[in-house]
Design an enzyme around this catalytic site. Structure first.
Site, mmCIF file in Angstrom:
data_model
loop_
_atom_site.group_PDB
_atom_site.id
_atom_site.type_symbol
_atom_site.label_atom_id
_atom_site.label_comp_id
_atom_site.label_asym_id
_atom_site.label_seq_id
_atom_site.Cartn_x
_atom_site.Cartn_y
_atom_site.Cartn_z
ATOM 1 N N TYR A 48 0.701 -1.334 -0.237
ATOM 2 C CA TYR A 48 -0.105 0.485 0.001
ATOM 3 C C TYR A 48 0.896 1.337 0.130
ATOM 4 C CZ TYR A 48 -4.385 -3.207 0.314
ATOM 5 O OH TYR A 48 -5.143 -4.018 0.321
ATOM 6 N N LYS B 285 2.425 -14.597 5.382
ATOM 7 C CA LYS B 285 2.702 -16.172 3.900
ATOM 8 C C LYS B 285 4.783 -15.796 4.236
ATOM 9 C CE LYS B 285 1.357 -18.047 0.363
ATOM 10 N NZ LYS B 285 0.700 -19.417 0.718
ATOM 11 N N ASP C 28 -3.384 -18.015 3.873
ATOM 12 C CA ASP C 28 -4.423 -18.462 3.305
ATOM 13 C C ASP C 28 -4.892 -19.623 3.776
ATOM 14 O OD1 ASP C 28 -1.599 -19.340 2.781
ATOM 15 O OD2 ASP C 28 -2.135 -20.849 1.096
ATOM 16 N N ASP D 131 -6.414 -6.296 5.102
ATOM 17 C CA ASP D 131 -7.322 -5.674 3.870
ATOM 18 C C ASP D 131 -8.535 -6.917 3.667
ATOM 19 O OD1 ASP D 131 -9.216 -3.843 2.619
ATOM 20 O OD2 ASP D 131 -6.939 -3.708 0.940
#
Ligand code: NAP
Length: 481
Positions: free
Chosen positions: A128, A175, A208, A232
């Protein structure tokens, strides 16, 4: 109760209606707030102010340090950056707190499971920062920048939030299995900070799987702290678990300033129709009251909201259908009428003041004990295939301190050949490492190599490869040994 000054930004679309409903409920509850009503968003962009936030609004926020805002739009054709992001960045509100809880009579596939969790999203770093470049006309790049300081602030805040709300566990969703340095930094800092909070269970979860678990068994989570992009996505998912965006509040917390707003946007199709659900903004205002230390007022209003939902007689269109739904104003009236009542089936959590962690605001220069430049990645654009490119680069590096270690295409090693059969694009990362015996690469060594490569190829990006405290400060390509 002392009088608080708060900057109030009604915003765009449904913003003014849901903000007005919230303000009326706070007034009726006797909360002593002096509102400084300010503009931001579409009307400001249309006046030609490119940021969407005028100087008077910035001045007001500097004074009050607390903002309750409606959603802001960036009208098509005006401004490149969203006014929301501008506000978050201007005031360095580094954590975005998004709680969701099951509400009575708001039927979802999860009703009865007792969902009550908070997503704490890092709010200023990561993708971002939107540092993007076209590396070739056909290949775009976005830099994912993650700082140790940014991770530490948001992770400490997540643990402090768990303590303030009497929650027992914090999950960190990353991740790190793929992005070992960036997402991995979040995981490593989480494991370090967690040791200082032995009263809170700390778990790491791959993001995930976190999404999967949130859909399968959301009630296992209490606090989830995560990087900006992950947060987000996960927090929109969690909003949907409890009845949608009309019920999802948020707080943007910084060292100096806090901005409270619904997760939702301006929902233009409902603008001016007096049908929008104000619960998300009201929930944000309740979070604001706790931030201001007004715990009793917050509980009074939250109880009235819960009683209204429990009664189930006055519910907005997003819950019961727009042909049968109550208006925004009627819903606000019902909540006002229920001030002073206590819900029978659900409880307001016990809250203690949130200790916003105070880290030094000085520029942090993380100094390693040792650092050595051991190579360079040179990114080039060419239509050659690796079997032509590789030997040519080897020839160009002759007589320099570097040797070509490998070439990759979209992250997969393609030279020396590995048998991989990627779908090539015109963008290669060429990794040159110091030859045996060469101590450290200097800038002059790198510039000489780049001059040689540039005499034959169009290069567009360089990355120094450093060993930091004896460990490589770079990752390997897929297939690189
Ligand atoms: P949105 O405004 O959040 O609306 C998406 C859908 O969510 C609506 O169509 C509606 O669903 C539902 N919804 C949202 N708020 C609701 C409420 N209070 N009551 C009932 N239903 C509600 O998202 P968008 O349409 O993608 O964005 C519209 C504009 O808002 C864009 O300009 C965007 O940039 C801006 N935006 C601003 C913020 C912010 O200021 N923080 C955040 C997000 C988006 P149904 O259609 O199913 O009824």
């Amino acid at each position: 109760m002392s009088r608080h000054r708060v900057t109030l930004i009604p915003g765009d679309g449904i913003g003014p209606e849901v903000i007005e409903a919230t303000r009326r409920i706070l007034d009726a509850a006797g909360v002593a707030i002096e509102w400084e009503v300010c503009e931001a968003g579409a009307s400001v962009f249309r006046k030609g102010i490119e940021s969407g936030v005028p100087p008077e609004t910035i001045e007001s926020i500097r004074r009050t340090r607390v903002v309750l805002k409606g959603p802001l739009e960036t009208p098509v054709g005006y401004g490149e950056k969203s006014a929301n992001v501008t506000l978050r960045k201007l005031f360095e509100t580094y954590a975005n707190i998004r709680p969701v809880r099951e509400y009575p009579n708001v039927k979802t596939p999860y009703s009865g499971r007792g969902i009550d969790l908070v997503v704490v999203r890092e709010n200023v770093e990561d993708l971002y920062a939107a540092i993007e470049h076209m590396q070739t006309p056909g290949v775009a790049q976005a830099l994912k920048l993650i700082s140790r300081k940014g991770c530490e602030k948001v992770i400490r805040l997540a643990f402090e939030l768990a303590r303030a709300e009497g929650r027992r566990s914090v999950h960190c969703a990353t991740k790190a299995n793929i992005l070992k340095l960036t997402e991995g930094m979040m995981k490593r800092v989480f494991e370090e900070v967690a040791r200082e909070y032995p009263d809170i269970e700390a778990h790491h979860i791959i993001v995930d799987n976190c999404a999967h678990q949130l859909v399968k068994r959301p009630e296992q989570f209490e606090v989830i702290v995560t990087t900006n992009m992950n947060g987000d996505i996960l927090s929109d998912l969690t909003s949907a678990l409890i009845g949608g965006l009309g019920f999802a509040p948020s707080a943007n917390i910084g060292d100096e300033v806090a901005i409270f707003e619904a997760v939702h946007g301006s929902a233009p199709k409902y603008a001016g129709k007096n049908v929008a659900n104000p619960t998300a903004v009201l929930g944000s205002a309740i979070m604001m009251l706790r931030y201001l230390g007004e715990f009793q007022a917050a509980a009074l209003i939250e109880n009235a909201l819960l009683v209204t939902l429990e009664d189930g007689k006055v519910l907005t269109g997003d819950v019961v259908g727009y042909d049968r739904g109550a208006s925004t104003t009627a819903y606000a009236e019902a909540i006002i009428a229920n001030l002073g009542r206590t819900p029978q089936t659900v409880q307001v959590r016990q809250y203690r003041p949130l200790q916003v962690p105070k880290l030094s605001r000085e520029l942090v220069w993380t100094r390693p004990a040792s650092r050595r430049v051991v190579g360079v990645d040179v990114f080039v654009e060419t239509e050659q295939l690796p079997e032509e490119l590789g030997p040519e680069l080897e020839r160009l590096a002759e007589g320099t301190v570097f040797r070509l270690k490998m070439v990759s295409n979209r992250g997969t090693k393609v030279y020396p050949p590995t048998g991989a059969m990627p779908d090539y694009v015109d963008h290669y990362r060429c990794r040159f490492m110091l030859r045996d015996g060469a101590g450290e690469a200097t800038d002059a060594d790198i510039l000489e190599l780049v001059r040689r490569v540039g005499s034959r190829y169009r290069w567009m990006h360089l990355e120094k490869l450093s060993e930091i405290d004896g460990s490589p400060g770079f990752t390997k390509a897929q297939g690189e040994d």
